[in-house]
Design a protein around this motif. Structure first.
Motif, mmCIF file in Angstrom:
data_model
loop_
_atom_site.group_PDB
_atom_site.id
_atom_site.type_symbol
_atom_site.label_atom_id
_atom_site.label_comp_id
_atom_site.label_asym_id
_atom_site.label_seq_id
_atom_site.Cartn_x
_atom_site.Cartn_y
_atom_site.Cartn_z
ATOM 1 N N ILE A 115 0.849 -1.202 0.000
ATOM 2 C CA ILE A 115 0.000 0.000 0.000
ATOM 3 C C ILE A 115 0.881 1.248 0.000
ATOM 4 O O ILE A 115 0.628 2.210 -0.729
ATOM 5 C CB ILE A 115 -0.937 -0.009 1.227
ATOM 6 N N ALA A 116 1.938 1.236 0.831
ATOM 7 C CA ALA A 116 2.845 2.386 0.891
ATOM 8 C C ALA A 116 3.503 2.632 -0.452
ATOM 9 O O ALA A 116 3.645 3.782 -0.890
ATOM 10 C CB ALA A 116 3.899 2.156 1.977
ATOM 11 N N GLN A 117 3.905 1.561 -1.164
ATOM 12 C CA GLN A 117 4.528 1.710 -2.495
ATOM 13 C C GLN A 117 3.542 2.320 -3.487
ATOM 14 O O GLN A 117 3.911 3.187 -4.290
ATOM 15 C CB GLN A 117 5.023 0.349 -3.004
ATOM 16 N N MET A 118 2.289 1.861 -3.440
ATOM 17 C CA MET A 118 1.265 2.395 -4.355
ATOM 18 C C MET A 118 1.022 3.879 -4.082
ATOM 19 O O MET A 118 0.899 4.675 -5.012
ATOM 20 C CB MET A 118 -0.037 1.601 -4.218
ATOM 21 N N LEU A 119 0.940 4.253 -2.796
ATOM 22 C CA LEU A 119 0.717 5.652 -2.442
ATOM 23 C C LEU A 119 1.909 6.510 -2.852
ATOM 24 O O LEU A 119 1.753 7.642 -3.307
ATOM 25 C CB LEU A 119 0.458 5.794 -0.932
ATOM 26 N N TRP A 120 3.127 5.956 -2.684
ATOM 27 C CA TRP A 120 4.345 6.686 -3.044
ATOM 28 C C TRP A 120 4.421 6.887 -4.556
ATOM 29 O O TRP A 120 4.844 7.946 -5.034
ATOM 30 C CB TRP A 120 5.557 5.916 -2.525
ATOM 31 N N ALA A 121 3.962 5.882 -5.298
ATOM 32 C CA ALA A 121 4.025 5.944 -6.771
ATOM 33 C C ALA A 121 2.971 6.897 -7.335
ATOM 34 O O ALA A 121 3.150 7.450 -8.419
ATOM 35 C CB ALA A 121 3.848 4.551 -7.359
ATOM 36 N N HIS A 122 1.884 7.093 -6.630
ATOM 37 C CA HIS A 122 0.784 7.942 -7.116
ATOM 38 C C HIS A 122 0.368 8.925 -6.008
ATOM 39 O O HIS A 122 -0.727 8.838 -5.458
ATOM 40 C CB HIS A 122 -0.422 7.083 -7.524
ATOM 41 N N PRO A 123 1.229 9.897 -5.696
ATOM 42 C CA PRO A 123 0.934 10.791 -4.566
ATOM 43 C C PRO A 123 -0.298 11.666 -4.786
ATOM 44 O O PRO A 123 -1.037 11.933 -3.838
ATOM 45 C CB PRO A 123 2.208 11.640 -4.438
ATOM 46 N N PHE A 124 -0.524 12.111 -6.024
ATOM 47 C CA PHE A 124 -1.677 12.978 -6.271
ATOM 48 C C PHE A 124 -2.979 12.214 -6.041
ATOM 49 O O PHE A 124 -3.883 12.692 -5.358
ATOM 50 C CB PHE A 124 -1.637 13.538 -7.697
ATOM 51 N N GLN A 125 -3.071 10.992 -6.600
ATOM 52 C CA GLN A 125 -4.275 10.183 -6.411
ATOM 53 C C GLN A 125 -4.485 9.828 -4.940
ATOM 54 O O GLN A 125 -5.606 9.804 -4.443
ATOM 55 C CB GLN A 125 -4.199 8.886 -7.250
ATOM 56 N N ALA A 126 -3.377 9.594 -4.241
ATOM 57 C CA ALA A 126 -3.476 9.265 -2.819
ATOM 58 C C ALA A 126 -4.022 10.461 -2.032
ATOM 59 O O ALA A 126 -4.874 10.307 -1.155
ATOM 60 C CB ALA A 126 -2.109 8.853 -2.273
ATOM 61 N N ALA A 127 -3.530 11.654 -2.372
ATOM 62 C CA ALA A 127 -4.001 12.855 -1.685
ATOM 63 C C ALA A 127 -5.482 13.084 -1.949
ATOM 64 O O ALA A 127 -6.248 13.435 -1.040
ATOM 65 C CB ALA A 127 -3.178 14.068 -2.128
ATOM 66 N N VAL A 128 -5.913 12.893 -3.201
ATOM 67 C CA VAL A 128 -7.330 13.047 -3.550
ATOM 68 C C VAL A 128 -8.177 12.049 -2.768
ATOM 69 O O VAL A 128 -9.233 12.392 -2.237
ATOM 70 C CB VAL A 128 -7.540 12.884 -5.074
ATOM 71 N N LEU A 129 -7.695 10.813 -2.686
ATOM 72 C CA LEU A 129 -8.427 9.770 -1.962
ATOM 73 C C LEU A 129 -8.572 10.140 -0.478
ATOM 74 O O LEU A 129 -9.646 10.007 0.107
ATOM 75 C CB LEU A 129 -7.705 8.430 -2.114
ATOM 76 N N VAL A 130 -7.502 10.613 0.132
ATOM 77 C CA VAL A 130 -7.546 10.998 1.539
ATOM 78 C C VAL A 130 -8.534 12.144 1.752
ATOM 79 O O VAL A 130 -9.343 12.137 2.693
ATOM 80 C CB VAL A 130 -6.135 11.394 2.040
#
Length: 200
Positions: A6-21
């Motif tokens: 999960i951490a690798q996926m969030l690191w690879a796609h920071p913009f999408q992770a921020a939107v999701l949060v």
């Protein structure tokens, strides 16, 4: 899913992770806001019901009391009934919301027995369809029901009530006794003994 993946996926796609949060936080805040608004509305109606119960005996006579009840907010009327039952020492259960209640406006336990409550605050003649719907619901739930209303009970409705002996009708004088704390209203819920149909 492992935490490191999960951490690798969030690191690879920071913009999408921020939107999701942000979306998750917005949904949580909206749900909390809806909950607190609903909670405030319930509290407001319960406070109005408490004031209405105090005002009711001050009105001129029973006819004026019924007219006044017919004009009040239906949710305040429901809360009045539940508050009056609770004040008489009965355990009650309020609904989580006023709409989508499935035809039940609350529940009360009297002498250990569960009763569903249907409250109709109006001036018109009671609808036989409402009686039948509530009767079927009470039958499905395997309990008893209090059908409480401020309107008029016509012959058609009385016939409908005769098909559902588990429902007790509370209106008119019995309704005013219930709201005033006079426990004589409970005599109306006592069913007469069935008549003997076979010869001795």
């Amino acid at each position: 899913m492992p935490v490191d993946l999960i951490a690798q996926m969030l690191w690879a796609h920071p913009f999408q992770a921020a939107v999701l949060v942000v979306l998750v936080l917005l949904l949580a805040l909206q749900s909390f806001g809806l909950f607190t608004a609903r909670h405030r509305r319930h509290r407001r109606y319960q406070e109005q019901a408490a004031r209405a119960l105090q005002r009711l005996p001050q009105l001129r006579d029973d006819a004026a009391r019924i007219v006044w009840l017919r004009k009040m907010n239906p949710y305040v009327f429901e809360e009045m009934l539940l508050s009056a039952l609770s004040a008489q020492g009965h355990r009650i259960k309020r609904n989580a919301s006023y709409s989508g209640d499935g035809g039940v406006d609350g529940q009360v336990w009297i002498d250990g027995q569960r009763w569903l409550i249907q409250a109709k605050r109006y001036a018109a003649t009671l609808s036989a369809a409402h009686v039948s719907d509530f009767g079927l619901l009470v039958r499905r739930e395997g309990c008893r029901g209090l059908f409480i209303h401020t309107g008029r009970t016509g012959a058609v409705c009385r016939e409908a009530f005769s098909h559902y002996p588990a429902i007790t009708l509370i209106s008119g004088q019995n309704l005013l006794m219930l709201l005033s704390g006079d426990d004589r209203w409970q005599h109306s819920r006592k069913q007469p003994a069935p008549r003997r149909t076979t010869p001795r």
